[in-house]
Design a protein around this motif. Sequence first.
Motif, short mmCIF file in Angstrom:
data_model
loop_
_atom_site.label_atom_id
_atom_site.label_comp_id
_atom_site.label_asym_id
_atom_site.label_seq_id
_atom_site.Cartn_x
_atom_site.Cartn_y
_atom_site.Cartn_z
N LEU A 1 0.97 -1.19 -0.05
CA LEU A 1 -0.01 0.17 0.03
C LEU A 1 0.77 1.37 0.15
N ALA A 2 1.85 1.33 0.83
CA ALA A 2 2.80 2.38 0.86
C ALA A 2 4.23 2.04 1.49
N ALA B 1 -6.33 2.10 13.14
CA ALA B 1 -6.92 1.25 13.99
C ALA B 1 -7.09 1.95 15.49
N SER C 1 -5.47 -2.41 9.32
CA SER C 1 -5.93 -2.40 7.96
C SER C 1 -4.76 -3.00 7.18
#
Length: 223
Positions: free
Chosen positions: A65-66, A78, A86
Amino acid sequence: LAQVPLFHKAPARALEIVSEAVQPRTFDADTVLFREGDRGEVLYILHKGTVKLFKIDLEGHEKTLAILKPPEFFGEMALLGEGGRSATAVCLRETHVYLLFKDDFERLLREYPSISLNVANTLSQRLRGMGDEAQVLSYKDAQGRVAYVILRLYWGGHIDFGETGHALLRLTHQELASLAGTSRETVTRALKALEEEGVISTRPKEVLIKDPDGLEEILHGVR
Ligand code: CMP
């Protein structure tokens, strides 16, 4: 701490509270900080090092994602609302962080609107980034997708400068594949095509960015 986007324009008193509340930690390369689905009790402020956030899809493929570096922060999701982590976070090199625990984070959000606004700004930026990415990854061909992930890393400052002064990305084809949501073989082919266009050149574990504007033209299909 004042450099961290979370504390942008926060009053001096807020920074004092933060510096008293946080706990420094050092982790070796390859340490998993938490896994997707874990309960989250703490926010991470990156001081040194690099952290990759990824998810595993239904077929077992890793999707990055990153890749974050200082002065960014992560692990806030969270702590906000329902649900666990996540994504999974792993250190790509030795990493120094400051831990901010949930109670302290919540107190800061309640007492300092500028910090709440910074969290909202960061979430909004990430959402925008994900929308752009979803568009690129679902509509572009392999060359466009790989051009996009190279440019994203380039814009994000994930580069070194080689002897020639060109921007250098130090990533394997597998790592690029995980960012582009495709296979290593596809990345290898796409890199070769981009190299033939003269916009990059490749060496083992390195991509030299020779022409970022050219990459952008390829991404937008105008070349
Ligand atoms: P949390 O869900 O607690 O744990 C995983 C973290 O990864 C999440 O908080 C965010 O801080 C971060 N994160 C999740 N998705 C993205 C994304 N698309 N871009 C950057 N960071 C993300």
